[in-house]
Design a protein around this motif. Structure first.
Motif, mmCIF file in Angstrom:
data_model
loop_
_atom_site.group_PDB
_atom_site.id
_atom_site.type_symbol
_atom_site.label_atom_id
_atom_site.label_comp_id
_atom_site.label_asym_id
_atom_site.label_seq_id
_atom_site.Cartn_x
_atom_site.Cartn_y
_atom_site.Cartn_z
ATOM 1 N N PHE A 52 0.805 -1.225 0.126
ATOM 2 C CA PHE A 52 -0.182 -0.095 -0.022
ATOM 3 C C PHE A 52 1.006 1.205 0.022
ATOM 4 N N ARG A 53 1.957 1.397 0.820
ATOM 5 C CA ARG A 53 3.069 2.370 0.795
ATOM 6 C C ARG A 53 3.477 2.610 -0.512
ATOM 7 N N ASP A 54 3.677 1.446 -1.225
ATOM 8 C CA ASP A 54 4.541 1.793 -2.774
ATOM 9 C C ASP A 54 3.285 2.095 -3.705
ATOM 10 N N SER A 55 2.087 1.870 -3.255
ATOM 11 C CA SER A 55 1.062 2.287 -4.205
ATOM 12 C C SER A 55 0.492 3.779 -3.922
ATOM 13 N N TRP A 56 1.160 4.247 -2.800
ATOM 14 C CA TRP A 56 0.342 5.452 -2.405
ATOM 15 C C TRP A 56 0.076 6.648 -3.553
ATOM 16 N N ASP A 57 1.132 6.903 -4.389
ATOM 17 C CA ASP A 57 0.828 7.746 -5.195
ATOM 18 C C ASP A 57 -0.435 7.747 -6.284
ATOM 19 N N GLU A 58 -0.365 6.373 -6.651
ATOM 20 C CA GLU A 58 -1.496 5.783 -7.464
ATOM 21 C C GLU A 58 -2.954 5.863 -6.665
#
Length: 156
Positions: A52-58
């Motif tokens: 979820f952190r790594d997908s935060w921008d999206e």
């Protein structure tokens, strides 16, 4: 009583990693990806919340906010959030009240009597406060389908 898609999401008031009380209502007007995780610093939870952190921008560009909840206390959650640079609220439901309100209590985790936790679950709460997406696993080692969640956010 099990919650279903279209039901009003139960509000909560839970402590964050800075000892501030946070409510679901403060995110009204945005979609909320409510991620219930089993335990801070457990391997599958690390993978889930780091995804979820790594997908935060999206996720943010899709008009959504991630909020993570476990029955851990604020200090364990703070160490966990800092270690993994989690930029979203990580809330402690140490009484398991909200976990019960969402009907996702997993009693006796790992066969340890009275060690209750949340079933690994994801709810997407819509701007109007209703549940638009629900995924609940009986298996604490199973991760959610991240592509499905992002697809739901894109389509709604």
């Amino acid at each position: 009583m099990a919650l279903n898609i279209g039901d009003k999401a139960p509000d909560f008031e839970l402590v964050d990693t800075d000892l501030k009380m946070r409510k679901l209502g403060e995110f009204k007007g945005k979609k909320v990806v409510l991620s219930f995780f089993v335990a801070a610093s457990s391997p599958v939870c690390e993978t889930e919340l780091c995804t979820f952190r790594d997908s935060w921008d999206e996720i943010s560009k899709l008009g959504a906010q991630v909020v993570a909840i476990s029955n851990d206390g604020p200090f364990a959650n703070k160490a966990f959030a800092e270690k993994h640079n989690l930029g979203f609220p990580v809330l402690g439901d140490y009484t398991s009240r909200t976990i019960r309100d969402y009907d996702i209590l997993m009693p006796d985790l790992l066969h340890v009597k009275d060690y209750n936790a949340a079933k690994r679950s994801v709810f997407v709460i819509m701007e109007d406060g209703t549940i638009g997406y629900k995924w609940v696993s009986e298996d604490p080692l199973k991760e959610p389908n991240y592509s499905e969640i992002k697809g739901f956010l894109k389509g709604n």
